[in-house]
Design a protein around this motif. Structure first.
Motif, PDB file in Angstrom:
ATOM      1  N   LEU A 161       2.784   0.008   4.541  1.00  0.00           N
ATOM      2  CA  LEU A 161       3.077   0.406   2.887  1.00  0.00           C
ATOM      3  C   LEU A 161       3.814  -0.858   2.192  1.00  0.00           C
ATOM      4  N   GLU A 165       4.985   1.874  -2.647  1.00  0.00           N
ATOM      5  CA  GLU A 165       4.479   3.008  -1.702  1.00  0.00           C
ATOM      6  C   GLU A 165       5.617   3.635  -1.021  1.00  0.00           C
ATOM      7  N   HIS A 204      -1.107   5.275  -6.723  1.00  0.00           N
ATOM      8  CA  HIS A 204      -0.112   5.045  -5.550  1.00  0.00           C
ATOM      9  C   HIS A 204      -0.392   6.197  -4.565  1.00  0.00           C
ATOM     10  N   ASN A 207      -3.441   5.746  -2.558  1.00  0.00           N
ATOM     11  CA  ASN A 207      -3.411   4.916  -1.270  1.00  0.00           C
ATOM     12  C   ASN A 207      -2.780   5.326  -0.214  1.00  0.00           C
ATOM     13  N   LEU A 208      -1.713   6.176  -0.871  1.00  0.00           N
ATOM     14  CA  LEU A 208      -0.721   6.810   0.456  1.00  0.00           C
ATOM     15  C   LEU A 208      -1.701   8.020   1.177  1.00  0.00           C
TER      16      LEU A 208
END
Length: 240
Positions: A161, A165, A204, A207-208
């Motif tokens: 991360l 994040e 975000h 992406n997480l």
């Protein structure tokens, strides 16, 4: 302000606070929950509710939106300033904006009048079960955070991360099951006063989701709540 309380039980996880100014409705809810072995207390006003929660640490709060001394949104905000106790709003307001505002203020669930008392019991039971499942989970089986190293592990596997994040996952993980607005998440992930669009959160989150799914074989615990924000769903976090 008067409060009524049942004798304390041996299980603080069964302690429920009802904040409701209609005596007949408050009594009905209290009797129904007590019949399910919950330890029930009742407040008829919102003025001292936050102090009561601070002193007594209930497992869950049922909060009427229309109170005689102040609105439930204000009471919810006061409680959320220091506590992440599970909170269900009960109200006669049915407009979507009121429901969304309640969630954004920090409510975990929302029930509109009229309702069946058994529905409230079911919502209480489900919300407490999700919270307890998350708290009882072993750190290496779901989410583990090392704030000193900015490291996060999902089911024992380290996530790659960025600092932003990590802060985002930490904010959601500190309040499992609770909806956090994009504005609240922006405050959590950016420590300076930069001007950033709240839609940045969506990128975000995307992406997480990808990174959690990659290390877990498909876990997707980040749930979008339309028009409000996001929450970490503990039941999804435990796997399917």
């Amino acid at each position: 302000m008067k409060a009524t309380a049942a004798p304390p039980t041996r299980e603080p996880t069964r302690r429920v606070l009802i904040i409701e100014d209609e005596p007949s409705l408050a009594a009905l809810l209290a009797e129904t929950l007590a019949a399910e072995s919950y330890d029930v207390s009742v407040l008829a006003e919102g003025g001292g509710a936050a102090d009561w929660v601070r002193r007594n640490s209930p497992a869950l709060v049922l909060l009427d939106l229309n109170l005689p001394d102040r609105d439930g949104f204000t009471v919810c905000r006061e409680i959320r300033a220091f506590s992440s106790v599970p909170l269900i709003m009960i109200t006669a307001r049915v407009e979507e904006i009121d429901r969304l505002l309640g969630l954004e203020m920090g409510a975990d669930d929302y029930i509109c009048k009229p309702f069946l008392p058994r529905e409230v019991v079911a919502r209480v039971r489900a919300l407490l079960r999700r919270v307890l499942e998350w708290r009882d989970a072993k750190p290496d089986s779901v989410l583990s955070l090392d704030e000193s190293r900015f490291e996060a592990h999902w089911r024992g596997v380290m996530l790659d991360l960025t600092p932003v994040e990590f802060r985002l996952l930490r904010a959601l993980g500190q309040h499992p099951g609770r909806v956090l607005s994009r504005a609240q998440l922006l405050d959590a992930i950016y420590v300076d006063d930069r001007a950033v669009s709240d839609r940045t959160i969506d990128s975000h989150i995307k992406n997480l989701r990808r990174k959690i799914s990659d290390v877990s074989g498909g876990d997707d615990p980040l749930e979008s709540v339309y028009g409000v924000g996001y929450k970490l769903d503990p039941s999804a976090a435990r796997g399917r």
